[in-house]
Scaffold this motif. Structure first.
Motif, PDB file in Angstrom:
ATOM      1  N   PRO A  98       0.723  -1.091  -0.254  1.00 38.67           N
ATOM      2  CA  PRO A  98       0.110  -0.207  -0.247  1.00 38.67           C
ATOM      3  C   PRO A  98       0.686   1.215  -0.156  1.00 38.67           C
ATOM      4  CG  PRO A  98      -1.047  -1.891   1.021  1.00 38.67           C
ATOM      5  CD  PRO A  98      -0.040  -2.264   1.511  1.00 38.67           C
ATOM      6  N   GLN A  99       1.892   1.620   0.964  1.00 41.52           N
ATOM      7  CA  GLN A  99       2.480   2.435   0.446  1.00 41.52           C
ATOM      8  C   GLN A  99       3.324   2.879  -0.338  1.00 41.52           C
ATOM      9  OE1 GLN A  99       5.217   1.318   3.780  1.00 41.52           O
ATOM     10  NE2 GLN A  99       4.410   3.170   5.190  1.00 41.52           N
ATOM     11  N   ALA A 100       3.611   2.058  -1.026  1.00 40.40           N
ATOM     12  CA  ALA A 100       4.515   1.593  -2.139  1.00 40.40           C
ATOM     13  C   ALA A 100       3.664   2.305  -3.950  1.00 40.40           C
ATOM     14  CB  ALA A 100       4.810   0.474  -3.030  1.00 40.40           C
ATOM     15  N   GLY A 101       1.762   2.534  -3.156  1.00 41.19           N
ATOM     16  CA  GLY A 101       1.127   2.592  -3.928  1.00 41.19           C
ATOM     17  C   GLY A 101       0.122   1.870  -5.237  1.00 41.19           C
ATOM     18  N   ILE A 102       0.293   0.800  -4.601  1.00 45.60           N
ATOM     19  CA  ILE A 102       0.168  -0.579  -4.877  1.00 45.60           C
ATOM     20  C   ILE A 102      -1.409  -0.779  -4.747  1.00 45.60           C
ATOM     21  CG2 ILE A 102      -0.320  -2.740  -5.927  1.00 45.60           C
ATOM     22  CD1 ILE A 102       2.834  -2.514  -5.869  1.00 45.60           C
ATOM     23  N   THR A 103      -2.880  -0.321  -5.929  1.00 45.68           N
ATOM     24  CA  THR A 103      -4.105  -0.533  -5.459  1.00 45.68           C
ATOM     25  C   THR A 103      -4.830  -1.901  -5.829  1.00 45.68           C
ATOM     26  OG1 THR A 103      -4.658   0.116  -7.248  1.00 45.68           O
ATOM     27  CG2 THR A 103      -4.716   1.785  -4.342  1.00 45.68           C
ATOM     28  N   THR A 104      -5.907  -3.145  -5.750  1.00 43.78           N
ATOM     29  CA  THR A 104      -6.096  -4.371  -5.358  1.00 43.78           C
ATOM     30  C   THR A 104      -7.705  -4.481  -5.850  1.00 43.78           C
ATOM     31  OG1 THR A 104      -6.388  -5.207  -3.758  1.00 43.78           O
ATOM     32  CG2 THR A 104      -4.417  -5.113  -4.936  1.00 43.78           C
ATOM     33  N   ASP A 105      -8.207  -5.616  -6.435  1.00 44.07           N
ATOM     34  CA  ASP A 105      -8.874  -5.377  -6.664  1.00 44.07           C
ATOM     35  C   ASP A 105      -9.978  -5.659  -5.074  1.00 44.07           C
ATOM     36  OD1 ASP A 105      -8.850  -7.635  -6.717  1.00 44.07           O
ATOM     37  OD2 ASP A 105      -9.571  -8.559  -8.758  1.00 44.07           O
ATOM     38  N   GLY A 106      -9.636  -5.919  -4.397  1.00 39.69           N
ATOM     39  CA  GLY A 106     -10.204  -6.256  -3.064  1.00 39.69           C
ATOM     40  C   GLY A 106     -10.524  -7.639  -2.096  1.00 39.69           C
ATOM     41  N   ARG A 107     -10.152  -8.541  -3.882  1.00 37.87           N
ATOM     42  CA  ARG A 107     -10.491  -9.758  -3.635  1.00 37.87           C
ATOM     43  C   ARG A 107      -9.466 -10.851  -2.189  1.00 37.87           C
ATOM     44  NH1 ARG A 107     -11.628 -13.438  -9.017  1.00 37.87           N
ATOM     45  NH2 ARG A 107      -9.695 -12.125  -9.091  1.00 37.87           N
ATOM     46  N   TYR A 108      -9.851 -10.756  -1.537  1.00 38.35           N
ATOM     47  CA  TYR A 108      -8.797 -11.679  -0.898  1.00 38.35           C
ATOM     48  C   TYR A 108      -8.043 -12.824  -0.870  1.00 38.35           C
ATOM     49  CZ  TYR A 108     -11.186  -8.183   2.675  1.00 38.35           C
ATOM     50  OH  TYR A 108     -11.238  -7.227   3.167  1.00 38.35           O
ATOM     51  N   GLY A 109      -6.824 -13.132  -1.098  1.00 39.25           N
ATOM     52  CA  GLY A 109      -6.393 -14.046  -1.099  1.00 39.25           C
ATOM     53  C   GLY A 109      -5.904 -14.607  -2.891  1.00 39.25           C
ATOM     54  N   LYS A 110      -6.394 -13.873  -3.604  1.00 35.57           N
ATOM     55  CA  LYS A 110      -6.147 -13.972  -4.198  1.00 35.57           C
ATOM     56  C   LYS A 110      -6.519 -12.331  -5.247  1.00 35.57           C
ATOM     57  CE  LYS A 110     -10.336 -16.393  -5.498  1.00 35.57           C
ATOM     58  NZ  LYS A 110     -11.747 -16.146  -4.649  1.00 35.57           N
ATOM     59  N   GLY A 165      -1.700  -5.316  -1.698  1.00 32.13           N
ATOM     60  CA  GLY A 165      -1.790  -4.067  -1.937  1.00 32.13           C
ATOM     61  C   GLY A 165      -2.530  -4.008  -0.936  1.00 32.13           C
ATOM     62  N   MET A 166      -3.564  -2.629  -1.624  1.00 35.44           N
ATOM     63  CA  MET A 166      -4.353  -1.899  -0.876  1.00 35.44           C
ATOM     64  C   MET A 166      -5.778  -1.964  -2.031  1.00 35.44           C
ATOM     65  SD  MET A 166      -5.715  -1.049   2.175  1.00 35.44           S
ATOM     66  CE  MET A 166      -3.912   0.459   2.711  1.00 35.44           C
ATOM     67  N   SER A 167      -6.700  -3.006  -1.294  1.00 40.83           N
ATOM     68  CA  SER A 167      -8.360  -2.762  -1.883  1.00 40.83           C
ATOM     69  C   SER A 167      -8.792  -1.827  -2.065  1.00 40.83           C
ATOM     70  CB  SER A 167      -9.177  -3.566  -1.409  1.00 40.83           C
ATOM     71  OG  SER A 167      -9.749  -3.087  -0.369  1.00 40.83           O
ATOM     72  N   VAL A 168      -8.658  -0.587  -3.455  1.00 39.94           N
ATOM     73  CA  VAL A 168     -10.065   0.347  -3.616  1.00 39.94           C
ATOM     74  C   VAL A 168     -10.898   0.391  -2.698  1.00 39.94           C
ATOM     75  CG1 VAL A 168      -8.433   1.261  -5.444  1.00 39.94           C
ATOM     76  CG2 VAL A 168     -10.734  -0.242  -6.198  1.00 39.94           C
ATOM     77  N   ALA A 169     -10.828   1.676  -2.234  1.00 43.17           N
ATOM     78  CA  ALA A 169     -11.867   1.684  -1.007  1.00 43.17           C
ATOM     79  C   ALA A 169     -13.462   0.327  -1.242  1.00 43.17           C
ATOM     80  CB  ALA A 169     -12.166   3.293  -0.445  1.00 43.17           C
ATOM     81  N   ALA A 170     -13.377  -0.276  -0.763  1.00 45.82           N
ATOM     82  CA  ALA A 170     -14.905  -0.792  -1.113  1.00 45.82           C
ATOM     83  C   ALA A 170     -15.923  -0.490  -0.446  1.00 45.82           C
ATOM     84  CB  ALA A 170     -14.753  -2.270  -1.160  1.00 45.82           C
ATOM     85  N   LEU A 171     -16.774  -0.206  -0.766  1.00 41.29           N
ATOM     86  CA  LEU A 171     -17.906   0.735   0.687  1.00 41.29           C
ATOM     87  C   LEU A 171     -18.966  -0.037   0.863  1.00 41.29           C
ATOM     88  CD1 LEU A 171     -17.866   3.753  -1.631  1.00 41.29           C
ATOM     89  CD2 LEU A 171     -16.955   3.339   0.723  1.00 41.29           C
TER      90      LEU A 171
END
Ligand code: ASP
Ligand code: MG
Length: 434
Positions: A100-112, A140-146
């Motif tokens: 996350p500090q390196a700016g890497i965002t993800t689609d938020g699916r845990y484990g994959k 990475g950090m998931s893009v804010a899931a609401l």
């Protein structure tokens, strides 16, 4: 001229313990002395990820996916911080960053999770400050899931971004994604083998290390080289045209480049022999030959996440047909549980399974356009007295299913039949084409 930017990734065995971390740090210092700017991606030390998984399993059978990802991400935090300290103690300015500090965002699916994007500003700023940037791989950090918030609430009201991991071997993907985003001049994957081979060198004594392998070929060879590189990293390199170098972190030797291969037309069309033992065959006997049957079989398997690989349906006779397919051996018990009730519902006669099979493939761009390769493959297996149970082909691969206890023999005889021990020259290729 600006300094070249190099992304270097070190796998778990390369950073297993303080001594190895210090050795890798010395290697990084040598690379830096050449004047490059460096982004270093690290995996967790040694078996750390497995140990963390075992710890969670010792607490509960069903660990919460969110907590598990936060736990697993710490493995890479350890190695990144220690690598940074090792560099600093050698007098090289360095900083470790989490995904996350390196700016890497993800689609938020845990484990994959898949990488959704990279904001490179922090990494660039640290590079500009003269530091070697160590990035914790695999996260990475998931893009804010609401989820769970009222739609009327402003998105900024609650910060729900979560740490997510990229699947086993995911540090490779971190490295390739960073190389693509930063426009790196080189992307190097350091590992405990010297590169990609024409076959598993533990089976074929004269297996040859390849100088170059195409992206698509590498993806097909991945079963043989799965431990070497995550398939998704290769895919990402392909899409973004990142030349990936796989090389040993233990010796100074040239590795294998994964790239679009300009000489592909002139080389031996077969680049490697891949094999996979994690295979089981399922045959449904006397399945009614009517619309919808395949869906009724494969739909439930797909819903339960079972990856069906090869499928062979015989020509129907007398209103019934046999349907055979392969799945990962580790999924066999689960597949049987899903399929057993269907025997009655769908009205087929029997289900037989065989987990003592294996998959052997010849892989190479251009196989499809070169006549005679399939015949030579089947002839070689026939000469060795090895029975072929199933066959499937793609543009760049011919795959057979054979008895597992013959797999090593099959790999060795195919390696010899296609002369893969020979250095790759244009002459050797044209001799083979004859
Ligand atoms: N540590 C993670 C794993 O073992 C990620 C990686 O090594 O690339 O799968
Ligand atoms: Mg790995």
């Amino acid at each position: 001229m600006p300094a070249p930017l190099v992304v270097m990734k070190f796998g778990g065995s390369s950073v297993a313990g303080a001594e190895r971390i210090k050795r890798v740090a010395r290697r990084i210092v040598r690379e830096r002395a050449r004047g490059s700017e460096l982004v270093v991606v690290v995996s967790a030390m040694g078996d750390t990820t497995d140990e963390l998984l075992a710890l969670a399993a010792a607490i509960t059978d069903e660990p919460d996916a969110r907590e598990l990802d936060v736990l697993l991400a710490t493995g890479e935090h350890q190695s990144a911080t220690l690598m940074s300290m090792a560099l600093q103690s050698l007098g090289v300015p360095a900083i470790s960053l989490t995904g996350p500090q390196a700016g890497i965002t993800t689609d938020g699916r845990y484990g994959k999770a898949r990488i959704a994007g990279i904001d490179p500003r922090r990494v660039r700023a640290e590079l500009a400050a003269g530091k070697v940037v160590i990035v914790a791989g695999f996260q990475g950090m998931s893009v804010a899931a609401l989820d769970g918030l009222e739609a009327t609430e402003p998105a900024s009201a609650v910060h729900t971004a979560e740490i997510t991991t990229l699947g086993r071997g995911g540090s490779d993907t971190t490295a390739v994604a960073l190389a693509a985003q930063l426009g790196a001049d080189r992307c190097q994957i350091y590992t405990d083998v010297k590169g990609i081979y024409s076959a598993d060198p533990r089976i074929v004594a004269d297996a040859r290390q390849l100088d170059v392998v195409g992206y698509e070929e590498m993806m097909e060879l991945a079963h043989q080289g799965a431990q070497v590189m995550q398939v998704r990293a290769v895919e990402l390199g392909w899409v973004n045209d990142v030349v990936i170098e796989v090389l040993s972190s233990f010796e100074d030797a040239p590795g294998t480049q994964i790239r679009e291969d300009p000489l592909v037309e002139q080389r031996n069309k077969v680049r490697g022999i891949a094999h996979d033992r994690n295979v089981a065959k399922v045959t449904l006997v006397d399945v009614p030959d009517q619309p919808g049957v395949a869906r009724s079989v494969f739909g439930p398997l797909a819903e339960q996440g079972i990856n069906v690989d090869m499928i062979v349906q015989n020509v129907g006779h007398g209103g019934a047909t046999d349907l055979s397919f392969t799945i990962p051996r580790v999924e066999l018990a689960k597949a049987k549980r899903i399929l057993e009730p269907l025997i009655r519902d769908l009205g087929f006669r029997d289900m037989t399974t065989d987990s003592a099979v294996a998959k052997v493939s010849i892989v190479g761009a251009g196989i499809h356009n070169a006549p005679g390769y399939a015949a030579r493959m089947f002839g070689t297996l026939a000469d060795a007295g090895i029975n072929i149970e199933m066959i499937s082909t793609s543009e760049i691969r011919i795959t057979t299913i054979i008895a597992e206890d013959r797999v090593e023999e099959a790999v060795r005889s195919l390696h010899a039949a296609f002369q893969l021990e020979q250095p790759e020259t244009v002459e050797a290729a044209s001799a083979l084409a004859g």
